[in-house]
Design an enzyme around this catalytic site. Structure first.
Site, PDB file in Angstrom:
ATOM      1  N   ASP A   1      -2.501   9.350   7.421  1.00 50.03           N
ATOM      2  CA  ASP A   1      -1.668   8.308   6.796  1.00 50.03           C
ATOM      3  C   ASP A   1      -0.286   8.825   6.450  1.00 50.03           C
ATOM      4  OD1 ASP A   1      -4.650   7.543   6.146  1.00 50.03           O
ATOM      5  OD2 ASP A   1      -3.415   5.728   6.179  1.00 50.03           O
TER       6      ASP A   1
ATOM      7  N   ARG B   1       0.857  -1.189   0.000  1.00 51.53           N
ATOM      8  CA  ARG B   1       0.000   0.000   0.000  1.00 51.53           C
ATOM      9  C   ARG B   1       0.895   1.242   0.000  1.00 51.53           C
ATOM     10  NH1 ARG B   1      -5.001   0.219   3.804  1.00 51.53           N
ATOM     11  NH2 ARG B   1      -5.677   1.567   2.102  1.00 51.53           N
TER      12      ARG B   1
HETATM   13  O1  MRU Z   1      -7.500   2.553   4.001  1.00 45.62           O
HETATM   14  P1  MRU Z   1      -7.307   2.517   5.485  1.00 45.62           P
HETATM   15  O2  MRU Z   1      -8.471   1.931   6.208  1.00 45.62           O
HETATM   16  O3  MRU Z   1      -5.994   1.877   5.853  1.00 45.62           O
HETATM   17  O4  MRU Z   1      -7.221   4.041   5.876  1.00 45.62           O
HETATM   18  C1  MRU Z   1      -7.097   4.381   7.233  1.00 45.62           C
HETATM   19  C2  MRU Z   1      -7.102   5.833   7.504  1.00 45.62           C
HETATM   20  O5  MRU Z   1      -7.210   6.650   6.606  1.00 45.62           O
HETATM   21  C3  MRU Z   1      -6.884   6.260   8.927  1.00 45.62           C
HETATM   22  O6  MRU Z   1      -7.585   7.414   9.217  1.00 45.62           O
HETATM   23  C4  MRU Z   1      -5.370   6.501   9.140  1.00 45.62           C
HETATM   24  O7  MRU Z   1      -4.626   5.408   8.706  1.00 45.62           O
HETATM   25  C5  MRU Z   1      -5.053   6.789  10.550  1.00 45.62           C
HETATM   26  S1  MRU Z   1      -5.242   5.359  11.550  1.00 45.62           S
HETATM   27  C6  MRU Z   1      -4.728   5.670  13.134  1.00 45.62           C
END
Ligand code: MRU
Length: 347
Positions: free
Chosen positions: A238, A88
């Protein structure tokens, strides 16, 4: 306490987040390739949890690489890191965690450690990162709790909770800490289309902890803000660029703009490992594009005409001008973020 992931002798155990809230199962992923697939397919998700899963995957691959030849081990180790690193692209915690494992390996190799010692140290490091993440979230929670008024209703987007971390959560950690400090706090959770992390995960974990939560669809947030029913917004991240631009789940940007329009503070809670100070601005953050089915289907049910053209960016970037503060485990950064984030990172 919610168990997101755990190292076991058989492999990495993770709650399968794709099945929540209707099924709570904990499969064990026994090879690094399986861990990589679990990250890509979102068995585990959320930036800090992805980082810990990646470190455990690297440790697992290194442990089971089945060679006693240091040169061969080095090639295999590099391949393992590359496979896990290709899962990812947006959450920088993935690359931060792999880099930490790589540099530990390099240091031990330079010091003349045996492969046995290296394998043990890599496992200990991954386990340590798991426990450290929970401590980091608790510390972030203590700083963030001070920003939450007693009696507040907090809007959150996606899931930045225990399920997105090794435990406790970032944005939801701030809410948990405010409640532990004796404040009365209620939550509005955006459902978070298309993957529904808000409806499936945030609603599930807050309900489990008896934290008052109201689930809304994404397009209702503005309505409740305008009616004066939201006191602040807290989300996770992220990746955060040097200027304070924040990449987070798609839809976060719209929430931030709505918050500004309604004079509601918009806070981001994220560990220092989510900072990417090598990027001058959020325009440089790679945005993952996910498969079309996430938009056309929900749990196998088709919502849109077959063959329709689809766009599915998994994240967006909120410009720093919408961000009132960034809460980290080392303290709260305020604008101008260029200086405040650098200071916290160097601490
Ligand atoms: O696609 P995801 O579910 O991995 O995305 C997660 C998010 O965008 C969260 O808000 C981010 O990773 C922060 S988690 C503490």
């Amino acid at each position: 306490m919610i168990k997101t992931l755990e190292w076991t002798d058989e492999g990495v155990m993770m709650i399968d987040q794709r099945l929540l809230p209707t099924e709570e199962i904990y499969p064990v992923f026994t090879t690094y390739e399986e861990v990589a697939t679990a990250i890509r397919e979102m068995v585990v998700r959320g930036a800090p949890a992805i980082g810990v899963a990646a470190a455990m995957g690297v440790a697992l691959g290194a442990r089971d690489s089945g060679t006693d030849d240091p040169a061969e081990f080095e090639l295999t180790f590099d391949r393992i890191c590359n496979v896990i690193g290709s899962t990812r692209p947006t959450a920088v915690n993935l690359f931060w965690a792999i880099e930490r494992m790589r540099s530990l390996y390099s240091r031990l190799k330079d010091e003349g450690s045996t492969l046995g010692e290296i394998r043990t140290a890599l496992i200990d490091e991954a386990k340590g990162m798991h426990d450290e993440d929970i401590e980091i979230n608790r510390s972030m929670g203590r700083f963030g709790a001070e920003l939450i008024p007693d009696g507040a209703t907090v809007l959150t987007h996606c899931n930045a909770g225990a399920l997105a971390t090794a435990g406790y959560g970032t944005a939801l950690g701030v809410i948990r800490a405010a409640i532990e400090a004796g404040k009365k706090v209620a939550v509005f959770a955006d459902e978070t289309r298309p993957f529904l992390q808000g409806a499936r995960l945030t609603a599930w974990e807050l309900q489990k902890d008896d934290i008052p939560v109201t689930l809304i669809t994404d397009n209702m947030a503005g309505h409740f803000m305008k009616k004066g029913q939201i006191d602040c917004v807290v989300v996770g991240a992220d990746r955060i660029a040097a200027n304070g631009d924040v990449a987070n789940k798609i839809g976060t940007y719209s929430v931030a703009v709505l918050a500004k329009e309604n004079n509601i503070p918009f806070y981001v809670a994220a560990p220092i490992s989510t900072l990417d100070l090598t990027l001058a601005s959020g325009d440089l953050i790679p945005i993952e594009e996910r498969n079309q089915e996430e938009v056309t289907h929900v749990k196998g049910a088709q919502l849109a005409p077959a063959g329709i053209r689809i766009a599915n960016p998994a994240f967006d970037v909120t410009p720093n001008k919408y961000v009132a503060a960034i809460i980290t485990e080392r303290g709260v950064a305020r604008p101008p973020f260029q200086e405040s984030l650098r200071k916290l990172a160097d601490n």
